[in-house]
Design an enzyme around this catalytic site. Structure first.
Site, mmCIF file in Angstrom:
data_model
loop_
_atom_site.group_PDB
_atom_site.id
_atom_site.type_symbol
_atom_site.label_atom_id
_atom_site.label_comp_id
_atom_site.label_asym_id
_atom_site.label_seq_id
_atom_site.Cartn_x
_atom_site.Cartn_y
_atom_site.Cartn_z
ATOM 1 N N HIS A 247 39.436 41.747 29.888
ATOM 2 C CA HIS A 247 38.278 41.712 30.642
ATOM 3 C C HIS A 247 37.054 41.785 29.904
ATOM 4 O O HIS A 247 37.179 42.757 28.988
ATOM 5 C CB HIS A 247 38.273 42.401 31.976
ATOM 6 C CG HIS A 247 39.243 41.838 32.743
ATOM 7 N ND1 HIS A 247 39.182 40.609 33.372
ATOM 8 C CD2 HIS A 247 40.736 42.250 33.361
ATOM 9 C CE1 HIS A 247 40.248 40.322 34.223
ATOM 10 N NE2 HIS A 247 41.078 41.247 34.230
ATOM 11 N N LYS B 237 34.862 44.740 45.739
ATOM 12 C CA LYS B 237 33.574 43.927 46.000
ATOM 13 C C LYS B 237 33.717 43.180 47.441
ATOM 14 O O LYS B 237 32.665 43.144 47.918
ATOM 15 C CB LYS B 237 33.608 42.902 44.954
ATOM 16 C CG LYS B 237 32.504 42.216 44.932
ATOM 17 C CD LYS B 237 32.233 41.465 43.288
ATOM 18 C CE LYS B 237 33.013 39.984 43.499
ATOM 19 N NZ LYS B 237 32.365 39.013 44.573
#
Length: 944
Positions: free
Chosen positions: A167, A595
């Site tokens: 990532h 999130k």
């Protein structure tokens, strides 16, 4: 550190107060750390003076002095002078200062890592085993009366695997990491040097490496390719994983004499197989990843076999050998007269030759040396192991057992763990991509004209019908879309990879955004198309890989157990899973759920989902026994599931570990955990220790109902507060894109994956990783705390009696419930790393001044509520009161981090206000901003 006067008082006092004694002890304990930091800082200063000139050095020193005065002495006038000074710098001066403070952060990390190893070694020599060490866990098991047989049986059923991912948060270049590894080794050597001459020589070598750092470009000029990410991950193997994992196994063998320790700890990778949102990953990158991994493993074996040949100089004139060893030596083709009486060396020459042929056969590359020409390749790791066992048995039966442990035993264990594949590569793709390919296959085959228009029930019927037939869907010579061709090619490469490198090369197909049962069935159909599926559903079906659902959003987590229950209830699925190994893995997404729902709600829904899944699997045991393994998609930041691994594993709900654990290691966390071999060994040891404790010592009963009800109420209120601020406020997205460096992070060449799933400024489309990374850069770290303060405030209520009773309940939960204790410990760490004084500087970047102040006021108010709530529950008035080591680290580190934030804001302001004609200035501004991003990430350490 205490002042000189305080230290003197403490030394002279006969009965000093406890706090003064603690400070004195801390100063003594940390003296080597302070000395290392001063040494590295002094050398860096010398290099800056030499390379950039006295004016540049004095500027850096002036910034340092002002920042220390402002941060540690709370000198407001120093803060104002620092602000004026930084704003007055030219771009070139700014870049020079940023580089200086960035490299200081990197060097401070090296010193802290060394001190961590130093202190742990000291404690172990004193007989004080620290939590998270294998020795500490074994002591706990012994005290609990767990016999060695039970421990051995637990290991027999265990599977533990850290999974390295690519990532986009690893901001360091490999060249920088390599130089820092060299500096770390030199700093470690100083603990063993005796003479002044040796230390002076060591210091000269450190100076050379710091000079190398200063003259090495910190930033990448182009975006990383997947091939670069593969090589970066593999760089941790030669010194850490390939050597430290066999040592960990050897320690377990020593405490379990008479028991064969199974191969339960393995490595996993996403790099090269993770296609979710990354158009650069395809069949070719998967083949490349598998080949490069194989090459890394085989080259390690070649080196070890060569060194083993040098060590096993046993002569037949002095010791005998087994007939099997003699036969192995005769087959080697080694006719060198100098080795005619040395059968082990001759046998190993043959082993080396076969390994060299294997390397060429599987990777197309060549070995470095050849005593005899490469011969017949090994068909599998089992064939190589058979030859090594022949050598082992001969040594053991001829009074040479002592020669096994130094190198042969670690080589054999490495072969068991890493095989020819090195690490298991996971395939991952979004469910909507799978659906699109299956829809196209069905349409072209004239089975179903519009699959994606069907409801869930109809989709299942179509997919199950496909799995009950032996024929595939693909039509020869049909013109399929690029997506369909690419996806099918990946599965074909997976089948080929398993054949070439072994069944452990690829074992998992992860389905991102799993929402329905059909998302799993679609992957089975795609595997059937390429030969990863065998037989027909309901009769003799078997699948080569585990289809792993990934539940990411709050809604998906709440439905996880329901989806899996419906999947298992389908005709033939239970028999399929039993025939395919009897195990089912479920992945839980920490980043996206955070999130989506905020810090507390994400953690709570993950907890609830785990309990529901365990209950489901336990209920199935009588009819269709399945082994459940949870795969935790954790990041580096607390907002992405990060935090200390030991505490996190022990805080898992009862019954959810049971020896089964996979978790992701992401971003720069990989570098901080595994660059240093000793620290890498400790982190691997911690995973094993925590898994054993959670399996053998964990409570079997769930938390009390009143705890669960209180957490649910807290979650509901926290969720509402978080969503109101982040998603319901129409101004929030614009604020985020203006008051954080998210725009600039998108330009930093730190990964092959785009920062957002779609173009535009919608937070829903932004990837969770750059979302958290950006908030960390501006020192808000919003994903790690937002919503909790409002949740606690709402839960406590308004009447004094209710508040007192509920606060007492929360305090009891914190004291007795590992889940809440670990969660609040992480929250404490996050809040300690935030700095709203610095965050306020970023608000100046918002064009609409009133809008910026409104949003920041809301953020500040929630931060204050959260800090107050944490203090109420824990009873700790000061941040990190129970973690003094981290508190000292922050106190020493942040004065050197603050200037980077101030300069980042100033450069972002100039960059965003530049004129289009100022291209040369733009390039320098962008370089300075990206350097500051690198330095801040290094200073905060867990920003990924």
């Amino acid at each position: 550190m205490p002042t000189t006067r305080a230290r003197t008082r403490s030394a002279r006092a006969t009965k000093a107060p406890a706090r003064t004694q603690d400070k004195g002890n801390a100063a003594q304990k940390n003296k080597p750390l302070v000395e290392d930091i001063r040494l590295l800082g002094r050398i860096l200063g010398d290099v800056i003076r030499e390379q950039e000139g006295r004016d540049a050095f004095e500027l850096v020193e002036r910034v340092r002095q002002l920042s220390v005065a402002y941060r540690l002495k709370h000198d407001a006038s120093a803060g104002r002078v620092l602000d004026r000074l930084l704003k007055s710098l030219s771009v070139d001066q700014t870049v020079s200062v940023i580089r200086a403070f960035s490299y200081f952060s990197h060097l401070a990390n090296i010193a802290e890592d060394r001190h961590h190893v130093r202190r742990r070694t000291f404690h172990e020599r004193q007989g004080h085993q620290q939590p998270g060490s294998l020795a500490h866990t074994l002591q706990r098991l012994q005290r609990a009366g767990i016999p060695s047989d039970e421990l051995a049986q637990a290991l027999e059923q265990a599977y533990v695997s850290p999974v390295l991912t690519a990532h986009p948060t690893e901001v360091q270049r490999k060249s920088i990491l390599d130089a820092e590894r060299a500096i770390a080794e030199l700093v470690a050597q100083r603990d063993t040097l005796g003479s002044d001459a040796e230390r002076a020589a060591n210091e000269r070598l450190i100076r050379a490496r710091i000079t190398q750092l200063w003259q090495t470009r910190m930033l990448r000029t182009t975006r990383l390719t997947v091939a670069d990410e593969i090589d970066n991950a593999l760089s941790y193997y030669p010194r850490t994983f390939l050597r430290q994992m066999p040592r960990l196994y050897a320690e377990l063998e020593r405490v379990l004499p008479g028991h064969a320790v199974p191969t339960f700890l393995r490595m996993g990778h996403w790099i090269g197989g993770d296609r979710d949102g990354n158009p650069n990953v395809d069949a070719q990158t998967l083949r490349l990843a598998l080949a490069r991994q194989c090459e890394t493993a085989l080259r390690h074996y070649l080196v070890e076999v060569h060194e083993l040949g040098a060590e096993l100089s046993v002569s037949l004139t002095l010791a005998s050998a087994t007939p099997e060893l003699i036969a192995l030596a005769e087959r080697s083709g080694d006719a060198n007269d100098h080795r005619i009486d040395e059968p082990y060396r001759r046998a190993l020459v043959g082993v080396y030759a076969r390994l060299a042929a294997t390397l060429h056969e599987l990777t197309g590359t060549e070995a470095l040396r050849h005593a005899v020409a490469p011969s017949q390749p090994y068909a599998s790791p089992h064939e190589l192991m058979a030859d090594l066992r022949t050598i082992e048995e001969s040594l053991r039966s001829h009074h040479a057992q002592a020669l096994i442990e130094p190198r042969l035993a670690p080589l054999m264990r490495a072969l068991q763990v890493f095989g020819f594949h090195l690490a298991t590569v996971d395939l991952r793709q979004s469910s909507d991509k799978h659906a699109a390919v299956v829809a196209e296959l069905l349409r072209v085959a004239e089975v179903q004209p519009d699959y994606e228009a069907l409801d869930e029930s109809a989709r299942r019927e179509v997919l199950l019908a496909c799995l009950r037939e032996r024929r595939t869907l693909r039509v020869r010579e049909a013109d399929y879309s690029a997506l369909a061709q690419s996806e099918l090619a990946v599965f074909e490469a997976a089948r080929e990879g398993r054949r070439r490198y072994g069944e452990w090369a690829i074992r998992h197909c992860i389905v991102s955004h799993t929402e329905e049962v059909s998302d799993l069935l679609e992957v089975l159909v795609l595997q059937k198309e390429v030969g990863l599926w065998h037989g027909t559903l309901g009769r003799d079906a078997r699948c080569d890989t585990i289809v792993v659902p990934l539940f990411e959003t709050i809604t998906d987590l709440r439905r996880a157990a329901e989806v899996m229950r419906e999947y298992f209830a389908l005709p033939g699925i239970a028999a399929l899973l039993a025939a395919s190994g009897g195990e089912q893995e479920v992945m839980l997404g920490y980043s996206d759920s955070n999130k989506d729902g905020g810090f507390f709600t994400s953690n709570w829904e993950l907890y609830r989902s785990e309990i529901a899944l365990v209950d489901l699997f336990d209920g199935l045991q009588a009819s269709q026994p399945l082994k459940l393994r949870l795969f935790h998609g954790r990041g580096g930041t607390v907002g992405r599931g990060g935090g200390p691994s030991y505490e996190a594993i022990l805080a898992q709900p009862p019954g959810t570990v049971r020896g089964q654990l996979r978790l992701t290691e992401q971003g720069e966390i990989i570098a901080s955990k595994y660059t240093h071999p000793e620290i890498g060994a400790r982190n691997l040891e911690t995973l094993v220790a925590a898994t054993l404790e959670a399996t053998l010592l964990h409570a079997t009963r769930n938390a009390p109902r009143e705890f669960l009800d209180a957490a649910a109420a807290l979650s509901e209120a926290s969720f509402a507060a978080y969503r109101k601020l982040v998603y319901s406020n129409g101004e929030f997205a614009e604020y985020f894109f203006s008051a954080t460096p998210i725009r600039e992070i998108a330009d930093l060449h730190i990964g092959s994956r785009p920062a957002s799933r779609k173009p535009g400024h919608a937070i829903e489309d932004l990837r969770a990783i750059p979302w958290g990374f950006s908030w960390g850069q501006c020192r808000v770290a919003l994903p790690g705390w937002c919503g909790f303060g409002s949740g606690v405030e709402a839960f406590l209520g308004t009447t004094p009696a209710t508040r007192a009773a509920r606060l007492k309940l929360l305090q009891r939960m914190h004291a007795q419930w590992p889940f809440l204790r670990a969660l609040l410990s992480n929250l404490d760490m996050v809040l300690a790393k935030t700095d709203l004084r610095i965050a306020a500087r970023y608000v100046e970047l918002v064009e609409d001044t009133r809008q910026g102040k409104r949003i920041f006021a809301a953020i500040r108010a929630e931060w204050e509520r959260t800090r107050h709530a944490l203090a109420l529950i824990t009873g700790e008035a000061q941040p990190l009161q129970s973690n003094p080591a981290l508190a000292r680290s922050i106190a020493h580190r942040f004065p050197y981090l603050d200037p980077l934030n101030h300069l980042q804001v100033e450069l972002m302001r100039r960059h965003r206000r530049r004129r289009p004609s100022e291209q040369a200035a733009e390039d320098r501004l962008k370089r300075g901003i990206l350097l500051s991003i690198n330095g801040i990430a290094a200073g905060l350490r867990n920003t990924g």
